[in-house]
Scaffold this motif. Structure first.
Motif, PDB file in Angstrom:
ATOM      1  N   LEU A  98      60.547  21.853  35.048  1.00 52.98           N
ATOM      2  CA  LEU A  98      61.486  22.944  34.758  1.00 52.98           C
ATOM      3  C   LEU A  98      61.764  23.075  33.260  1.00 52.98           C
ATOM      4  O   LEU A  98      62.109  24.160  32.790  1.00 52.98           O
ATOM      5  N   GLU A  99      61.609  21.985  32.518  1.00 49.75           N
ATOM      6  CA  GLU A  99      61.915  21.985  31.089  1.00 49.75           C
ATOM      7  C   GLU A  99      60.766  22.476  30.220  1.00 49.75           C
ATOM      8  O   GLU A  99      60.985  22.877  29.083  1.00 49.75           O
ATOM      9  N   HIS A 100      59.534  22.439  30.715  1.00 50.29           N
ATOM     10  CA  HIS A 100      58.370  22.839  29.912  1.00 50.29           C
ATOM     11  C   HIS A 100      58.222  24.355  29.872  1.00 50.29           C
ATOM     12  O   HIS A 100      58.305  25.014  30.907  1.00 50.29           O
ATOM     13  N   ASP A 101      57.979  24.897  28.689  1.00 52.71           N
ATOM     14  CA  ASP A 101      57.774  26.340  28.541  1.00 52.71           C
ATOM     15  C   ASP A 101      56.537  26.822  29.281  1.00 52.71           C
ATOM     16  O   ASP A 101      56.477  27.960  29.730  1.00 52.71           O
ATOM     17  N   TRP A 102      55.528  25.970  29.368  1.00 53.08           N
ATOM     18  CA  TRP A 102      54.256  26.382  29.957  1.00 53.08           C
ATOM     19  C   TRP A 102      54.212  26.204  31.473  1.00 53.08           C
ATOM     20  O   TRP A 102      53.260  26.595  32.126  1.00 53.08           O
ATOM     21  N   SER A 103      55.243  25.603  32.044  1.00 47.03           N
ATOM     22  CA  SER A 103      55.257  25.295  33.468  1.00 47.03           C
ATOM     23  C   SER A 103      56.185  26.247  34.229  1.00 47.03           C
ATOM     24  O   SER A 103      57.248  26.613  33.731  1.00 47.03           O
ATOM     25  N   THR A 104      55.757  26.616  35.431  1.00 46.65           N
ATOM     26  CA  THR A 104      56.564  27.471  36.302  1.00 46.65           C
ATOM     27  C   THR A 104      56.561  26.883  37.699  1.00 46.65           C
ATOM     28  O   THR A 104      55.519  26.437  38.184  1.00 46.65           O
ATOM     29  N   ILE A 105      57.710  26.885  38.328  1.00 47.04           N
ATOM     30  CA  ILE A 105      57.827  26.520  39.742  1.00 47.04           C
ATOM     31  C   ILE A 105      58.344  27.761  40.458  1.00 47.04           C
ATOM     32  O   ILE A 105      59.439  28.240  40.166  1.00 47.04           O
ATOM     33  N   LEU A 106      57.523  28.301  41.350  1.00 43.24           N
ATOM     34  CA  LEU A 106      57.918  29.465  42.143  1.00 43.24           C
ATOM     35  C   LEU A 106      58.290  29.019  43.543  1.00 43.24           C
ATOM     36  O   LEU A 106      57.583  28.218  44.159  1.00 43.24           O
ATOM     37  N   LEU A 107      59.371  29.554  44.053  1.00 41.54           N
ATOM     38  CA  LEU A 107      59.817  29.267  45.406  1.00 41.54           C
ATOM     39  C   LEU A 107      59.552  30.475  46.301  1.00 41.54           C
ATOM     40  O   LEU A 107      59.706  31.610  45.868  1.00 41.54           O
ATOM     41  N   VAL A 108      59.169  30.186  47.536  1.00 40.40           N
ATOM     42  CA  VAL A 108      58.983  31.227  48.546  1.00 40.40           C
ATOM     43  C   VAL A 108      60.127  31.077  49.538  1.00 40.40           C
ATOM     44  O   VAL A 108      60.311  30.000  50.125  1.00 40.40           O
ATOM     45  N   GLU A 109      60.887  32.154  49.689  1.00 46.64           N
ATOM     46  CA  GLU A 109      62.046  32.117  50.579  1.00 46.64           C
ATOM     47  C   GLU A 109      61.963  33.262  51.588  1.00 46.64           C
ATOM     48  O   GLU A 109      61.296  34.258  51.342  1.00 46.64           O
ATOM     49  N   GLU A 110      62.706  33.084  52.670  1.00 46.81           N
ATOM     50  CA  GLU A 110      62.797  34.128  53.685  1.00 46.81           C
ATOM     51  C   GLU A 110      64.270  34.449  53.900  1.00 46.81           C
ATOM     52  O   GLU A 110      65.070  33.541  54.161  1.00 46.81           O
ATOM     53  N   PRO A 111      64.625  35.731  53.771  1.00 45.82           N
ATOM     54  CA  PRO A 111      66.021  36.107  54.020  1.00 45.82           C
ATOM     55  C   PRO A 111      66.396  35.820  55.469  1.00 45.82           C
ATOM     56  O   PRO A 111      65.606  36.031  56.383  1.00 45.82           O
ATOM     57  N   GLN A 112      67.622  35.340  55.651  1.00 51.62           N
ATOM     58  CA  GLN A 112      68.143  35.015  56.979  1.00 51.62           C
ATOM     59  C   GLN A 112      69.183  36.061  57.390  1.00 51.62           C
ATOM     60  O   GLN A 112      69.743  36.746  56.537  1.00 51.62           O
ATOM     61  N   PRO A 113      69.444  36.185  58.691  1.00 52.84           N
ATOM     62  CA  PRO A 113      70.416  37.182  59.157  1.00 52.84           C
ATOM     63  C   PRO A 113      71.809  37.034  58.531  1.00 52.84           C
ATOM     64  O   PRO A 113      72.516  38.018  58.355  1.00 52.84           O
ATOM     65  N   ASP A 114      72.181  35.812  58.161  1.00 54.04           N
ATOM     66  CA  ASP A 114      73.510  35.595  57.579  1.00 54.04           C
ATOM     67  C   ASP A 114      73.525  35.809  56.056  1.00 54.04           C
ATOM     68  O   ASP A 114      74.461  35.395  55.379  1.00 54.04           O
ATOM     69  N   GLU A 115      72.470  36.454  55.512  1.00 50.33           N
ATOM     70  CA  GLU A 115      72.338  36.752  54.080  1.00 50.33           C
ATOM     71  C   GLU A 115      71.922  35.547  53.241  1.00 50.33           C
ATOM     72  O   GLU A 115      71.771  35.670  52.031  1.00 50.33           O
ATOM     73  N   SER A 116      71.753  34.373  53.853  1.00 50.25           N
ATOM     74  CA  SER A 116      71.254  33.220  53.108  1.00 50.25           C
ATOM     75  C   SER A 116      69.727  33.341  53.027  1.00 50.25           C
ATOM     76  O   SER A 116      69.139  34.290  53.547  1.00 50.25           O
ATOM     77  N   ARG A 117      69.112  32.369  52.376  1.00 48.17           N
ATOM     78  CA  ARG A 117      67.651  32.338  52.266  1.00 48.17           C
ATOM     79  C   ARG A 117      67.161  30.960  52.675  1.00 48.17           C
ATOM     80  O   ARG A 117      67.762  29.951  52.320  1.00 48.17           O
ATOM     81  N   LYS A 118      66.037  30.939  53.377  1.00 49.26           N
ATOM     82  CA  LYS A 118      65.427  29.689  53.814  1.00 49.26           C
ATOM     83  C   LYS A 118      64.218  29.408  52.924  1.00 49.26           C
ATOM     84  O   LYS A 118      63.339  30.256  52.768  1.00 49.26           O
ATOM     85  N   LEU A 119      64.153  28.187  52.353  1.00 45.47           N
ATOM     86  CA  LEU A 119      63.014  27.789  51.515  1.00 45.47           C
ATOM     87  C   LEU A 119      61.827  27.464  52.407  1.00 45.47           C
ATOM     88  O   LEU A 119      61.915  26.613  53.284  1.00 45.47           O
ATOM     89  N   LEU A 120      60.711  28.166  52.186  1.00 46.13           N
ATOM     90  CA  LEU A 120      59.505  27.989  52.993  1.00 46.13           C
ATOM     91  C   LEU A 120      58.398  27.262  52.254  1.00 46.13           C
ATOM     92  O   LEU A 120      57.570  26.598  52.877  1.00 46.13           O
ATOM     93  N   GLY A 121      58.338  27.438  50.941  1.00 45.70           N
ATOM     94  CA  GLY A 121      57.241  26.844  50.191  1.00 45.70           C
ATOM     95  C   GLY A 121      57.439  26.992  48.698  1.00 45.70           C
ATOM     96  O   GLY A 121      58.432  27.556  48.239  1.00 45.70           O
ATOM     97  N   LEU A 122      56.454  26.487  47.962  1.00 49.41           N
ATOM     98  CA  LEU A 122      56.525  26.539  46.502  1.00 49.41           C
ATOM     99  C   LEU A 122      55.141  26.401  45.898  1.00 49.41           C
ATOM    100  O   LEU A 122      54.190  25.988  46.565  1.00 49.41           O
ATOM    101  N   ALA A 123      55.065  26.740  44.639  1.00 50.97           N
ATOM    102  CA  ALA A 123      53.873  26.469  43.828  1.00 50.97           C
ATOM    103  C   ALA A 123      54.347  26.043  42.449  1.00 50.97           C
ATOM    104  O   ALA A 123      55.308  26.596  41.909  1.00 50.97           O
ATOM    105  N   ILE A 124      53.668  25.051  41.895  1.00 54.78           N
ATOM    106  CA  ILE A 124      53.929  24.594  40.532  1.00 54.78           C
ATOM    107  C   ILE A 124      52.641  24.827  39.756  1.00 54.78           C
ATOM    108  O   ILE A 124      51.566  24.400  40.193  1.00 54.78           O
TER     109      ILE A 124
END
Length: 164
Positions: free
Chosen positions: A50-76
């Protein structure tokens, strides 16, 4: 007779939201890593990425009926000069075969193209047939082997490259 121009099929909107990780996501990301891998990335490794300028962590989420989001996956991944290097792709075990990894990889590659990268690279376990199939379907090709790359089990890594 005049020919009608065919309209491309409308793309189905993705059910997923993809966004960059923040420090506040650490507990959920750590839990995803632990559920997905025998040797998960530690919170310290994730924090460093998270601290490196050249690095990115993307999260994949799915919206839930209660307006929250569920974490499904990621890529670094890193973007260095004209190369995208994928370090880690994870999908929650109960969410596999839903297109989560494909969605995040499509986003990773789109970001590389937007930054005018000329190639993408990654390593994948020789035994990970699902990932090998996904990467091949995205246009990656195997170019080599790193013997005993995964020290935990002495498993080889297949090195794969995609030319943009």
């Amino acid at each position: 007779m005049r020919r009608m121009r065919e309209e491309p099929a409308a793309e189905k909107p993705s059910p997923f939201l993809i966004r960059p990780m923040t420090q506040g996501d650490m507990p959920a990301v750590t839990a995803l890593e632990q559920a997905s891998f025998k040797n998960p990335w530690s919170p310290e490794l994730l924090r460093r990425e998270l601290e490196h300028d050249w690095s990115t962590i993307l999260l994949v989420e799915e919206p839930q009926p209660d307006e929250s989001r569920k974490l499904l996956g990621l890529a670094i991944f890193w973007i260095v000069q004209d190369e995208v290097h994928v370090l880690n792709v994870a999908t929650a075990p109960d969410q596999r075969r839903r297109g989560v990894a494909r969605a995040v990889m499509d986003e990773v590659l789109a970001r590389g193209r937007a930054r005018r990268c000329v190639l993408a690279t990654l390593e994948v376990r020789r035994s990970n047939e699902a990932a090998l199939g996904l990467y091949k379907s995205l246009g990656f090709r195997p170019v080599g082997v790193r013997p005993n790359y995964y020290a935990d089990e002495g498993e080889d890594a297949i090195v794969m490259v995609l030319d943009f």
